[in-house]
Structures are given as C-alpha cells and as structure tokens.
Write a protein that holds these residues in place. Sequence first.
Motif, PDB file in Angstrom:
ATOM      1  N   LEU A  31      -0.019   7.669  -1.344  1.00  0.00           N
ATOM      2  CA  LEU A  31       0.704   7.783  -0.076  1.00  0.00           C
ATOM      3  C   LEU A  31       1.273   6.422   0.328  1.00  0.00           C
ATOM      4  O   LEU A  31       2.443   6.281   0.702  1.00  0.00           O
ATOM      5  N   TRP A  32       0.438   5.390   0.211  1.00  0.00           N
ATOM      6  CA  TRP A  32       0.897   4.033   0.544  1.00  0.00           C
ATOM      7  C   TRP A  32       2.109   3.668  -0.300  1.00  0.00           C
ATOM      8  O   TRP A  32       3.119   3.196   0.183  1.00  0.00           O
ATOM      9  N   ARG A  33       1.985   3.929  -1.602  1.00  0.00           N
ATOM     10  CA  ARG A  33       3.060   3.539  -2.510  1.00  0.00           C
ATOM     11  C   ARG A  33       4.356   4.281  -2.186  1.00  0.00           C
ATOM     12  O   ARG A  33       5.440   3.701  -2.194  1.00  0.00           O
ATOM     13  N   PHE A  34       4.213   5.551  -1.874  1.00  0.00           N
ATOM     14  CA  PHE A  34       5.391   6.338  -1.512  1.00  0.00           C
ATOM     15  C   PHE A  34       6.048   5.763  -0.253  1.00  0.00           C
ATOM     16  O   PHE A  34       7.261   5.599  -0.187  1.00  0.00           O
ATOM     17  N   LEU A  35       5.205   5.420   0.719  1.00  0.00           N
ATOM     18  CA  LEU A  35       5.746   4.878   1.972  1.00  0.00           C
ATOM     19  C   LEU A  35       6.464   3.544   1.751  1.00  0.00           C
ATOM     20  O   LEU A  35       7.610   3.381   2.150  1.00  0.00           O
ATOM     21  N   VAL A  36       5.814   2.587   1.098  1.00  0.00           N
ATOM     22  CA  VAL A  36       6.475   1.277   0.939  1.00  0.00           C
ATOM     23  C   VAL A  36       7.643   1.337  -0.025  1.00  0.00           C
ATOM     24  O   VAL A  36       8.554   0.519   0.038  1.00  0.00           O
ATOM     25  N   LYS A  37       7.590   2.300  -0.946  1.00  0.00           N
ATOM     26  CA  LYS A  37       8.650   2.353  -1.945  1.00  0.00           C
ATOM     27  C   LYS A  37       9.926   2.970  -1.374  1.00  0.00           C
ATOM     28  O   LYS A  37      11.026   2.469  -1.599  1.00  0.00           O
ATOM     29  N   PHE A  38       9.761   4.062  -0.634  1.00  0.00           N
ATOM     30  CA  PHE A  38      10.941   4.780  -0.151  1.00  0.00           C
ATOM     31  C   PHE A  38      11.089   4.789   1.366  1.00  0.00           C
ATOM     32  O   PHE A  38      12.123   4.423   1.908  1.00  0.00           O
ATOM     33  N   VAL A  39      10.036   5.243   2.035  1.00  0.00           N
ATOM     34  CA  VAL A  39      10.177   5.530   3.464  1.00  0.00           C
ATOM     35  C   VAL A  39      10.435   4.261   4.285  1.00  0.00           C
ATOM     36  O   VAL A  39      11.384   4.198   5.065  1.00  0.00           O
ATOM     37  N   THR A  40       9.587   3.244   4.075  1.00  0.00           N
ATOM     38  CA  THR A  40       9.732   2.018   4.871  1.00  0.00           C
ATOM     39  C   THR A  40      11.106   1.361   4.674  1.00  0.00           C
ATOM     40  O   THR A  40      11.810   1.104   5.651  1.00  0.00           O
ATOM     41  N   PRO A  41      11.511   1.099   3.421  1.00  0.00           N
ATOM     42  CA  PRO A  41      12.833   0.469   3.254  1.00  0.00           C
ATOM     43  C   PRO A  41      13.953   1.343   3.813  1.00  0.00           C
ATOM     44  O   PRO A  41      14.865   0.826   4.465  1.00  0.00           O
ATOM     45  N   ALA A  42      13.870   2.649   3.596  1.00  0.00           N
ATOM     46  CA  ALA A  42      14.931   3.523   4.088  1.00  0.00           C
ATOM     47  C   ALA A  42      14.997   3.486   5.609  1.00  0.00           C
ATOM     48  O   ALA A  42      16.082   3.406   6.196  1.00  0.00           O
ATOM     49  N   ALA A  43      13.835   3.510   6.254  1.00  0.00           N
ATOM     50  CA  ALA A  43      13.815   3.507   7.716  1.00  0.00           C
ATOM     51  C   ALA A  43      14.411   2.204   8.247  1.00  0.00           C
ATOM     52  O   ALA A  43      15.232   2.206   9.168  1.00  0.00           O
ATOM     53  N   ILE A  44      14.021   1.079   7.663  1.00  0.00           N
ATOM     54  CA  ILE A  44      14.537  -0.211   8.147  1.00  0.00           C
ATOM     55  C   ILE A  44      16.048  -0.278   7.933  1.00  0.00           C
ATOM     56  O   ILE A  44      16.809  -0.654   8.832  1.00  0.00           O
ATOM     57  N   LEU A  45      16.488   0.121   6.742  1.00  0.00           N
ATOM     58  CA  LEU A  45      17.928   0.088   6.462  1.00  0.00           C
ATOM     59  C   LEU A  45      18.711   1.003   7.394  1.00  0.00           C
ATOM     60  O   LEU A  45      19.777   0.642   7.884  1.00  0.00           O
ATOM     61  N   LEU A  46      18.151   2.185   7.624  1.00  0.00           N
ATOM     62  CA  LEU A  46      18.814   3.150   8.507  1.00  0.00           C
ATOM     63  C   LEU A  46      19.072   2.539   9.886  1.00  0.00           C
ATOM     64  O   LEU A  46      20.183   2.625  10.432  1.00  0.00           O
ATOM     65  N   VAL A  47      18.035   1.889  10.423  1.00  0.00           N
ATOM     66  CA  VAL A  47      18.188   1.303  11.753  1.00  0.00           C
ATOM     67  C   VAL A  47      19.209   0.161  11.722  1.00  0.00           C
ATOM     68  O   VAL A  47      20.093   0.065  12.571  1.00  0.00           O
ATOM     69  N   PHE A  48      19.109  -0.690  10.710  1.00  0.00           N
ATOM     70  CA  PHE A  48      20.069  -1.803  10.579  1.00  0.00           C
ATOM     71  C   PHE A  48      21.507  -1.295  10.496  1.00  0.00           C
ATOM     72  O   PHE A  48      22.397  -1.776  11.184  1.00  0.00           O
ATOM     73  N   LEU A  49      21.731  -0.346   9.611  1.00  0.00           N
ATOM     74  CA  LEU A  49      23.099   0.133   9.391  1.00  0.00           C
ATOM     75  C   LEU A  49      23.659   0.812  10.634  1.00  0.00           C
ATOM     76  O   LEU A  49      24.834   0.675  10.951  1.00  0.00           O
TER      77      LEU A  49
END
Length: 458
Positions: free
Chosen positions: A434-452
């Motif tokens: 679960l951790w790996r899934f979150l840091v691999k996809f969810v966290t970066p996607a969420a941060i990028l989404l907000v930035f963009l």
Amino acid sequence: MARKSMHGEWSSRWAFVLAATGSAVGLGNIWKFPYITGENGGGAFVLVYLACIIVIGIPVMMAEIMLGRRGRQSPINTMHDLAVESGHNPNWKWLGWLGVLAGFLILSYYSVIAGWSLAYVFRSASGAFTGATADGVESLFLERFLAHPETLLFWHTLFMAMTMIIVARGVKSGLESAVKFLMPTLFLLLLVMVGYAMSQGEAFTQGLEFMFRPNFSALTWGGVLTAMGQAFFTLSLGMGAIMVYGSYLSHTASISRTTFAIAAADTSVALLAGIAIFPIIFANNMEPSAGPGLIFISLPLAFGHMPGGVLFGSLFFVLLSFAAWTSSISLLEPVVTWLVETFSLRRITATLYAGILTWLLGVVSVFSFNDWAFEFEFAGVLKENGVFDILDILTTNIMLPLGGLFIAIFAAWFMSREASRDELGLGDSMRYNLWRFLVKFVTPAAILLVFLNMLGII
Ligand code: TRP
C-alpha cells in the motif's frame, strides 16, 4: 550495508518519536492552521487538509525517515550517496539543497512568530488581558506590538539565540525530556481551552460548523494548494528535517508505526486548536480571516475572561514557545549537519554561521509587519504582510511540496524495491505494498494535479 551517523544516534525509538513529534507540533498547528483555515473558508479546506495528511503526508514521512536512516547524513550528502549507490545521477543531491534552502527560509520567519509567542508569555503574566474587550486586545496586538519593529526584533533575536544554543549542543541531549513533559501539558491545556470554547453556547456550534461543515464553493485551487502545503509544513516534511532525524534512528525501530503516531498527535493538536479558537472568534464577532494575528487576538480575549486566565494564558504561551522551539531546531539542524560534514567545522561554529544568516533574513520579516508592509492577493486571499507572506507562500506552498514530490519519486522509482522493503521492515505485507502504491502513483499524481491546476494548465 548499515551506515553509522557521524552525528550519533537517538538513545531509543522513543527519543526519536518524541523529537519528531516535537518537530511536527509547533506554530504550524496552533498559529498557522487556524488562520489559514479562517482565510480559506473553513470546512472544505479542513477536509482537503486531512486528505493530504493521509494520502501525501504519511507516505512521504515514511519515505523521508527511510531515506534518512539509510543515508545517515545531512539531506544533501544522503541524497547524493543513495543516488550513486543505486546507480543513479548524483544530481539528486540538489534535492537536499532545495530542502536546506527551504529550512533556512522558513526558520527566518518562524523565529519572528515564535518571538511573538515569547512576548505574549509576559503580556499574559502581567495581566494585560484581564477584562479586555475585543477592540482592546486587537489594539494591544496591532498598535502596541506589531507596529514596533524594535520590539519584534528583540523577541526574534532571543528566540533565534535559544534555537542556536540547542543546535550547537547537539539536538539529542535535552530534547527528549523537554518534549516528554511539555507535549502532554500542551495537549491538556488545549483541552481546557476547548472546555472554555464549549461554554460559549451558540458560538461553539458555530465554530464547529465552520470547521467541519464543508462548503466547497468557499474553496479555490489556491486554497487546495495551501491545504497541501500545510500538510507538509505541519508534519515537517519536504525539506529533510525528518530525514536528518531519521538518520539518527536505530535500525530496529518500526518506521510505519512511528509515522502513524506522529501524524496522529500532530493532527489532533491542530484540530483541537481550531476547535478552541473559532468559537471565541464567533462569540466576539471577530473575523476568522484576520490573518497571522488570529490567535494573538482571539486567545488573549478568552484568557482575559476565564477564571485563572492569567495563569492559563502565561502557561499557554510558554508551552507554545516550547513547541516552536522543538520545531525550530529541526529547521536549523539540516544546514548545520551539512556544514559540519562538508567543511569539517565544529558544531558550534557551523551553528553560529547558519544561525546569524537566518537571523539576518528574519529582520526582513520583522519589518514586513510594519514599516515595509505591503498588500497583495494570493489565490483570492488578501495578504497584508509583504515579504513575510511571500516567503511563507514560496516555501510552504511550493518548495515543500516540490521536495516531497521528488522524495516520493526517488523512494518509489529510483530506490530498489529490496532496499525500501528492507529499510521499512514490513516484509512483502499489504502495508508495504500500500505504501509503495501511494508513493509511486498517488502522492506524485496528487501533488502534480494541484500544481498544474494552480498554474492554470489543467
Ligand atoms: N512542523 C513545524 C510546525 O508545525 C514547523 C517545522 C519544523 C517545519 N520543521 C520543519 C516545517 C520542516 C517544514 C519543514 O510548526
């Protein structure tokens, strides 16, 4: 490959939990969380903030502790060595640099606000708030305090000196007992304040509704960015502070359990602070969007009217100052470890250089509240304190999430699966995956989404 830190190790897992909690719980929870919640319309903002803690904060904190413990040095040298070791570009060291720079910029204004807290210990103790009106506490803060740069400068200098003394002696001695005793007391005192808020009748419900009933029309993308930035700020993430603390952690401690404990304690303190403060605001027809002065206006009003207010008020600001102190040392520590490692400086010399430079930049923030104040609008919120606000937005909303983004990317995409599994000690369990899934996809996607979204690209 177990490295050892040249700066020593925590005496126990407990010492690390306490130090990391000390770093996390600070002005961010009690001063910043309420005022940005007020500026960004309440409920919906709080909801996004909580989601960011879970989806971004917790996974990034685990990643940061893990990298720190594996690298065992300052963030710059840790990132460099870990990258080279796993066959990647040594330029990852720039991520460490971004963090050290962010820490320096944050500490410069953090120390100014912590100075306010110190000053308010004495104001409370002198009985200045007893029986005061809403207008009275406001003019006490704005006209008789903020308007005087020399006063702010005095307290900023004192706080910076206090921070430097601890860092110069090495953060591992003294911190432990301070946090063990003070954090629970701060927690209790917040409960007393919540009790007082409850006695405000209607206003208590109004306060709770403001914080917990989401009204998404009040939330802008700028507000979402601020909520995400706050998740980093409050957990001390994205700049290597927790990485450095992790580098003193023994190999046997469980990173995931530790992280949950820290995040839970930190979030409860922030929510309690909000629950205590907003009812007071509404009971006295004050503005929730008053900005950085919010708690220095609302809380004195409460202390001025509750039984034992002089005692509770002084004690509260003592504890808030302590909480700020245990946080500020974690902002200075990464720079100092890097200076010591790179130039073989003595700890005390390194602390002096870094501390004086930070103090100097802090002077600009001191004047942001009076002589050099100017207004601008950020994402629909009026900011009135010039360079202070710019530094805060730049670090909290941009540098920390950017740092967190790269920490997540490095931990999940560049470090080998074996290395992270070994370091987290979770085996091939559900939790690890679960951790790996979150840091691999969810966290970066969420941060990028907000930035963009903020940049108007999406
Ligand atoms: N987390 C602290 C607070 O809420 C501030 C802080 C300490 C911090 N170290 C940090 C923020 C590192 C960002 C990065 O008051």
